[in-house]
Enzyme design. Structure first.
Site, PDB file in Angstrom:
ATOM      1  N   HIS A  17       0.835  -1.196   0.000  1.00 41.34           N
ATOM      2  CA  HIS A  17       0.000   0.000   0.000  1.00 41.34           C
ATOM      3  C   HIS A  17       0.877   1.256   0.000  1.00 41.34           C
ATOM      4  O   HIS A  17       0.623   2.208  -0.740  1.00 41.34           O
ATOM      5  CB  HIS A  17      -0.907   0.023   1.243  1.00 41.34           C
ATOM      6  N   ASP A 120      -6.614   5.274   2.083  1.00 40.18           N
ATOM      7  CA  ASP A 120      -6.659   3.836   1.859  1.00 40.18           C
ATOM      8  C   ASP A 120      -8.059   3.334   2.172  1.00 40.18           C
ATOM      9  O   ASP A 120      -8.719   3.821   3.097  1.00 40.18           O
ATOM     10  CB  ASP A 120      -5.641   3.137   2.758  1.00 40.18           C
TER      11      ASP A 120
END
Length: 498
Positions: A17, A120
């Site tokens: 990520h 996110d």
């Protein structure tokens, strides 16, 4: 003239990520936006060299460091990245701590409101913050859009066919996921736990976001799937990747592998000694840790395949084992394996980490045995390296189908176990016969291998065109920034009127 936009980036604390998140942040800063990445002390050290490099170029990019709430959830100090999580209990504690970051992020944003949050998807709590501040929230979920569409289609199919949502033997026969632009055949069904978690997170995002940014390019996911997603969600989507390639194209004056190649000159030299397309790169990302029986199968397969290889090993460690590292290797390597590989210059074993982009972009690298993590897929596509696919957990089985079934630039090894998380112990071992067969099919040449290689080169060319000045990813990035500017100006005008 309207002031520069201020954008906050909130990545989940895991390499798959954080790497694309940081690359996206740098792309925004290169376009003149004022960017802040919010993260924790350990992860700040991971990102700061890239940020300092951009600051030296005059870009407005900063890291705002907040405390990781280890103590509140009972985690040892220093475990701030999912890379260090090795069991399910610690994973639960880590996710709980990540949720508690809201207690620091929210007051910071209220004191210093941005024009946009790029969040996110694991942080749905950023949605009410954005709503209260009256700013757009853009979601990044580290998946390709194809996987998002697959998850949505499987959910719809499960609702109409209740038997799909019951517990079942995931090694059962193939079945077709319908409702997509084309029928996609899965060899095994996704575990109910992961399907439920992903579906709930994505549903929350679809209800509370301005749009989605994707670390891919239009031609990779395909216009049919982009239209499908927009139709079922009514959300905007911007493909502005592959992020690493877009960034490299934005800063062409610098060799982005310089520092890595200096630190790993022996890898470059070893690759320089090999023929074109002769080396297999074997890596399963930063989170997948195989146990000894599976590592032994990989070692035997690579040796018997007859091909040279670089193998990055993440081993499931045995706590309080008195053996030293040399003796430990006896548990997962055939006797004399390292000596034979060294004698004939056949293979390199690297523990835990490797300069992946350097290896993939070297002319000697001819194939990638991969877990199909999306960051790894985009880097392989950017380098034009065909793949041997061995998905392990979460959305990786969906990525495999995009690689092998939709585009055809990879071959399937034949994994039969779909895990819900990287911390779940694997019950089945993929045999050396399957692994060797996949390596030989790609690396021994022939019509099938040539077709797959041509597809990989074709996709590489499309990726490189996408990140050129007037390519689709650059146009999408421009469109996103212009959209955000218009939204910010409208918001400012509305405040002025009131």
């Amino acid at each position: 003239m309207f002031r520069p936009l201020k954008v906050y980036f909130l990545p989940f604390l895991a390499q798959g990520h954080m790497i694309p998140f940081c690359q996206f942040a740098r792309l925004f800063a290169a376009r003149g936006l004022h960017v802040t990445i919010i993260t924790t002390p350990v992860n700040t050290r991971f990102l700061e060299s890239s940020v300092e490099e951009d600051k030296a170029l005059g870009h407005h990019i900063h890291i705002h460091t907040i405390r990781f709430p280890s103590e509140e959830v009972g985690l040892p100090v220093g475990i701030e990245n999912f890379f260090n999580v090795t069991d399910a209990h610690t994973a639960d504690q880590f996710y709980e701590a990540a949720g508690l970051l809201r207690n620091q992020v929210e007051p910071f944003m209220e004191r210093n409101p941005p024009d946009c949050i790029v969040s996110d998807f694991i942080y749905p709590w950023t949605a009410p913050i954005a709503t209260r501040l009256g700013i757009p929230r853009i979601v990044f979920n580290s998946f390709c859009l194809f996987a998002v569409c697959m998850i949505n289609a499987y959910k719809r199919q499960s609702q109409s066919q209740p038997e799909l949502s019951h517990d079942h033997d995931h090694s059962g026969g193939p079945f077709v996921v319908s409702g997509l632009p084309e029928p996609i055949t899965l060899t095994i069904r996704p575990p109910r736990l992961i399907s439920g978690q992903l579906e709930s997170l994505m549903e929350a995002d679809q209800q509370n976001s301005y749009g989605l940014i994707v670390n891919s390019f239009n031609e990779m996911d395909g216009q049919d799937y982009i239209k499908y997603y927009q139709k079922i969600t009514d959300l905007k989507v911007w493909h502005i990747g592959p992020a690493s390639l877009t960034l490299r194209n934005t800063k062409p004056q610098k060799n982005h592998h310089d520092q890595t190649s200096k630190e790993h000159e022996y890898i470059r030299s070893w690759l320089d000694s090999k023929d074109y397309n002769s080396v297999v790169y074997v890596s399963f990302g930063s989170l997948c840790r195989f146990e000894d029986p599976q590592l032994l199968e990989i070692a035997c397969a690579m040796e018997s395949s007859g091909h040279s290889f670089i193998w990055v090993v993440h081993r499931e460690s045995k706590k309080k084992n008195p053996r030293d590292e040399k003796d430990e290797k006896e548990l997962w390597l055939p006797e004399g394996f390292e000596e034979r590989m060294k004698k004939y210059s056949r293979g390199l074993i690297l523990m835990k980490w490797a300069p992946q982009e350097l290896i993939l972009n070297h002319p000697a690298t001819g194939g990638f045995l991969t877990h199909c993590g999306w960051t790894s897929v985009t880097e392989a596509v950017s380098a034009g390296v065909p793949m041997m696919t061995w998905p392990v957990f979460i959305e990786q089985f969906y990525n495999e189908k995009l690689i092998t079934q939709v585009h055809g630039f990879g071959l399937e090894v034949g994994a039969e176990e779909w895990n819900s998380s990287p911390c779940e112990r694997m019950k089945k071992v993929v045999s050396r016969v399957k692994i060797e067969n996949a390596v030989r099919r790609l690396m021994n040449g022939g019509d099938e291998a040539e077709k797959v290689r041509n597809k990989a080169i074709e996709m590489k060319d499309k990726a490189r065109k996408a990140v050129e000045e007037n390519g689709s990813s650059q146009r999408n990035l421009t469109a996103l920034i212009e959209d955000l500017k218009l939204t910010a100006m409208n918001r400012a005008a509305s405040k002025h009127q009131t």
